[in-house]
Enzyme design. Structure first.
Site, PDB file in Angstrom:
ATOM      1  N   SER A  21     -54.213  -1.048   2.453  1.00 51.25           N
ATOM      2  CA  SER A  21     -54.927  -1.631   1.327  1.00 51.25           C
ATOM      3  C   SER A  21     -54.253  -2.944   0.959  1.00 51.25           C
ATOM      4  O   SER A  21     -53.292  -3.361   1.600  1.00 51.25           O
ATOM      5  CB  SER A  21     -54.900  -0.680   0.134  1.00 51.25           C
ATOM      6  OG  SER A  21     -53.604  -0.672  -0.428  1.00 51.25           O
ATOM      7  N   LYS A  22     -54.779  -3.558  -0.085  1.00 52.39           N
ATOM      8  CA  LYS A  22     -54.260  -4.860  -0.541  1.00 52.39           C
ATOM      9  C   LYS A  22     -52.750  -4.822  -0.769  1.00 52.39           C
ATOM     10  O   LYS A  22     -52.060  -5.796  -0.547  1.00 52.39           O
ATOM     11  CB  LYS A  22     -54.935  -5.246  -1.848  1.00 52.39           C
ATOM     12  CG  LYS A  22     -56.292  -5.849  -1.669  1.00 52.39           C
ATOM     13  CD  LYS A  22     -56.665  -6.668  -2.901  1.00 52.39           C
ATOM     14  CE  LYS A  22     -58.097  -7.121  -2.834  1.00 52.39           C
ATOM     15  NZ  LYS A  22     -59.025  -6.422  -3.693  1.00 52.39           N
ATOM     16  N   ARG A  23     -52.278  -3.669  -1.258  1.00 51.15           N
ATOM     17  CA  ARG A  23     -50.842  -3.549  -1.539  1.00 51.15           C
ATOM     18  C   ARG A  23     -49.991  -3.904  -0.331  1.00 51.15           C
ATOM     19  O   ARG A  23     -48.851  -4.312  -0.458  1.00 51.15           O
ATOM     20  CB  ARG A  23     -50.511  -2.093  -1.917  1.00 51.15           C
ATOM     21  CG  ARG A  23     -50.897  -1.674  -3.299  1.00 51.15           C
ATOM     22  CD  ARG A  23     -50.473  -0.240  -3.548  1.00 51.15           C
ATOM     23  NE  ARG A  23     -51.117   0.700  -2.614  1.00 51.15           N
ATOM     24  CZ  ARG A  23     -50.474   1.387  -1.676  1.00 51.15           C
ATOM     25  NH1 ARG A  23     -49.182   1.290  -1.522  1.00 51.15           N
ATOM     26  NH2 ARG A  23     -51.137   2.211  -0.879  1.00 51.15           N
TER      27      ARG A  23
END
Ligand code: GLU
Length: 485
Positions: free
Chosen positions: A249-251
Site C-alpha cells: 500500500s501507500k505506506r
C-alpha cells in the site's frame, strides 16, 4: 485468445494493477491474441478526477499498448461501460424474465438494521432475501408505482466450479454467496454484472486479474450459466506484499507507477521487475527485456503464494537495464533528469556514469560539477598525511596541486595521464589516491564524481586551470597569518 484489463478509474495505476496489465499483455503477445482495455466506470460515486488519464499514462510509460479500447476503437466498442447501459439493462431484463433475478425494494434503513442485527448475533452479514418472497402482483404494483429498487441475482442452490489456470478447478458452495445486487437504483449495473456481460460480449477467453476477485468468481460463473453462456478461464494473480509482509500500500512508498518514473526507474526495468512479482521463468535468470519476456512468459508458471515487493531488487534490475542501453539511448533517458547540461555535454558525460548509477536521478548530482564551478573548498581538501604537522600538510598540498596544474597546463588531459599523476605522488611521497582526491575536490568541490581524468577531460584545459587556481588560492588563504575574506 482474448484478454482484457478492466480498470475502474478511481485512482492511479498502482504497481499491483500494472502487473495485471503486464501479465495480460504478455499473455496476448505470446499467444498471438488480442489485449482489450475496458474502462469500468459504472460506480459513479467512486470516479476519481484525472484517474483515467493517469492510468493510461502509466500504461503508455510502460509501453503496454492495448489492441482494442479507448483511443484505438475496435469491434466491440464502446469500451467505456458507462456508454453500454442499455446492453446491461437488456441482460438484466432477461434474468428477471427467467426468474434468475428479482427486484428488491428494501430501504437503506432496513438493510442497515439487518446488518447490525446479524453483526450482533455474530452471523454472516448478507441479504435475507426479503423481496424474493414478494408476490408477482405485489412486485408489478410497486414497479408501476415507480418505487425505487435494485435488482438482485437469485443465487441458486448447489455448487459452482471455477476453472483457474493455476489453481485448477475450484468448487464453491453457492450458499456461501449473497444475493448480489446486479443493477443499482440509478440504473447503473454493478461491477459483477457489467464485467460478466462484457467479458462474454467482448469474447474474452482468459480473465487475468488480482487475487482479491477470486471470492467473487463463483458469482460470475453463475451469471454466465444463467445467461446461457460458457464462462472463460480465470487466472487470479497472487497478492503483492510489502517488505513487512502486509498487503502493498501507500505506506510502503511510491503508490503510482508514474512515481517510479520520477524516482529514476526505466520502464524496461519496471516491466522486468513486475514480471518477476509472482512469476518465475524456472531458471536463475533475472534480467529480461520485454521481448525475452514475451517469448518465455508461460502463464502456468504464475505462482499462487504472495509476492514480495522488494525495492532493492528493482534498483538492481534498473542498474542492469541502465548498463544494457547504448550511450545514445541512456543519454536520452537521462535528459529529463539532468536539466542543466547541454545535449552534447550530456551525451559526452553519459559513458562516465553508466556503470555507476542505479537510478537515473543519481546522474544530476554526479554531473553537476560540469556546469557549476566550486565556490568553496571543503575543509578536508587537505588530506590527513601521516606524520606531518598541520602547516606542513598544507604546504605539501599546495605543492601537489601546483604540480597537477603544471601537468594539466602542458599535457593533453585524459585517462592516459594516470602514470604522470602517479609520478606526482611518488615525487612528493604521497599515496596516489590522495593526489587524485585533492585534485578531484579542487576541480569539482566534491569527493564523489565520475572518474577524475575523464571528468577533467570533459571540463577542458582552460576550465581545469581556473578551478585549480581557485583551489590553490583557497589553500593559500589557509596559511597561518594570511588574511581571509
Ligand atoms: N474493475 C475491476 C477493478 O478495477 C476489474 C476487476 C476484474 O478484472 O474483473 O479491479
Amino acid at each position: 485468445m482474448r484478454v482484457r484489463f478492466a480498470p475502474s478509474p478511481t485512482g492511479a495505476l498502482h504497481p499491483g494493477s500494472a502487473r495485471t496489465v503486464l501479465f495480460n499483455y504478455l499473455f496476448a503477445r505470446r499467444e498471438g491474441g488480442a489485449f482489450v482495455l475496458r474502462i469500468e466506470d459504472t460506480d459513479r460515486a467512486r470516479l476519481g478526477e484525472g484517474s483515467l488519464e493517469t492510468i493510461l499514462d502509466g500504461m503508455r510509460w510502460l509501453g503496454l499498448q492495448w489492441d482494442e479500447g479507448p483511443g484505438v476503437g475496435g469491434p466491440h466498442a464502446p469500451y467505456f461501460q458507462s456508454e453500454r447501459l442499455e446492453i446491461y439493462r437488456a441482460e438484466v431484463d432477461r434474468l428477471l424474465a427467467m426468474g434468475s433475478a428479482y427486484p428488491c425494494f428494501c430501504s437503506r434503513e432496513r438493510l442497515d438494521e439487518l446488518r447490525q442485527q446479524q453483526q450482533r448475533q455474530r452471523r454472516p452479514t448478507r441479504y435475507d432475501r426479503h423481496c424474493r418472497g414478494l408476490t408477482t402482483e405485489d412486485v408489478a404494483r410497486r414497479l408501476s408505482a415507480g418505487e425505487a429498487h435494485v435488482v438482485r441475482m437469485d443465487i441458486p442452490e448447489g455448487r459452482t466450479t471455477v476453472t483457474d489456470v493455476v489453481r485448477g478447478d475450484l468448487e464453491f458452495e453457492n450458499s456461501s454467496q449473497d444475493d448480489q445486487v446486479i443493477l443499482k437504483s440509478d440504473g447503473f449495473p454493478t461491477y459483477h454484472l457489467a464485467a460478466t456481460v462484457d467479458d462474454h460480449l467482448m469474447e474474452i477467453t482468459h480473465v487475468i486479474r488480482g487475487d482479491e476477485w477470486l471470492a467473487s468468481s463463483p458469482k460470475h460463473v453463475m451469471l454466465y450459466r444463467m445467461l446461457g453462456w460458457d464462462p472463460p478461464r480465470f487466472l487470479h494473480m497472487p497478492l503483492v506484499l510489502g517488505p513487512d509482509k502486509t498487503k502493498l500500500s501507500k505506506r510502503h512508498g511510491a503508490a503510482a507507477v508514474l512515481e517510479y518514473r520520477d524516482l529514476g526507474y526505466l520502464p524496461e526495468a519496471m516491466i522486468n521487475f513486475l514480471a518477476l512479482l509472482g512469476w518465475s521463468p524456472g531458471t536463475e535468470q533475472d534480467f529480461f527485456t520485454i521481448d525475452q519476456l514475451t517469448r518465455s512468459f508461460d502463464i502456468t508458471r504464475v505462482q499462487v503464494s504472495p509476492a514480495v515487493f522488494d525495492i532493492a531488487r528493482l534498483d538492481n534490475l534498473n542498474g542492469q537495464h541502465i548498463r544494457a542501453l547504448s550511450t545514445q539511448a541512456l543519454a536520452s533517458a537521462l535528459r529529463p533528469y539532468v536539466r542543466d547540461l547541454s545535449d552534447a555535454l550530456l551525451l559526452a558525460a553519459t559513458p562516465l556514469i553508466q556503470e555507476r548509477i542505479q537510478r537515473l536521478t543519481e546522474a544530476g548530482p554526479l554531473l553537476r560539477f560540469l556546469v557549476h564551478r566550486p565556490t568553496e573548498m571543503p575543509e578536508d581538501l587537505v588530506p590527513r598525511l601521516k606524520d606531518a604537522a598541520e602547516t606542513e600538510r598544507l604546504e605539501q598540498t599546495i605543492a601537489v596541486v601546483q604540480d597537477v596544474r603544471q601537468l594539466f597546463e602542458n599535457e593533453v588531459i585524459g585517462p592516459q595521464l594516470e602514470p604522470r599523476m602517479r609520478s606526482v605522488a611518488a615525487d612528493r611521497g604521497w599515496k596516489p589516491g590522495d593526489v587524485f582526491m585533492v585534485t578531484r575536490v579542487a576541480l569539482t568541490g566534491t569527493r564523489v564524481t565520475p572518474p577524475l581524468l575523464e571528468s577533467a577531460q570533459l571540463l577542458g584545459r582552460a576550465e581545469c586551470l581556473v578551478r585549480l587556481d581557485f583551489g590553490i588560492g583557497e589553500l593559500i588563504c589557509r596559511r597561518p597569518g594570511s588574511k581571509t575574506g
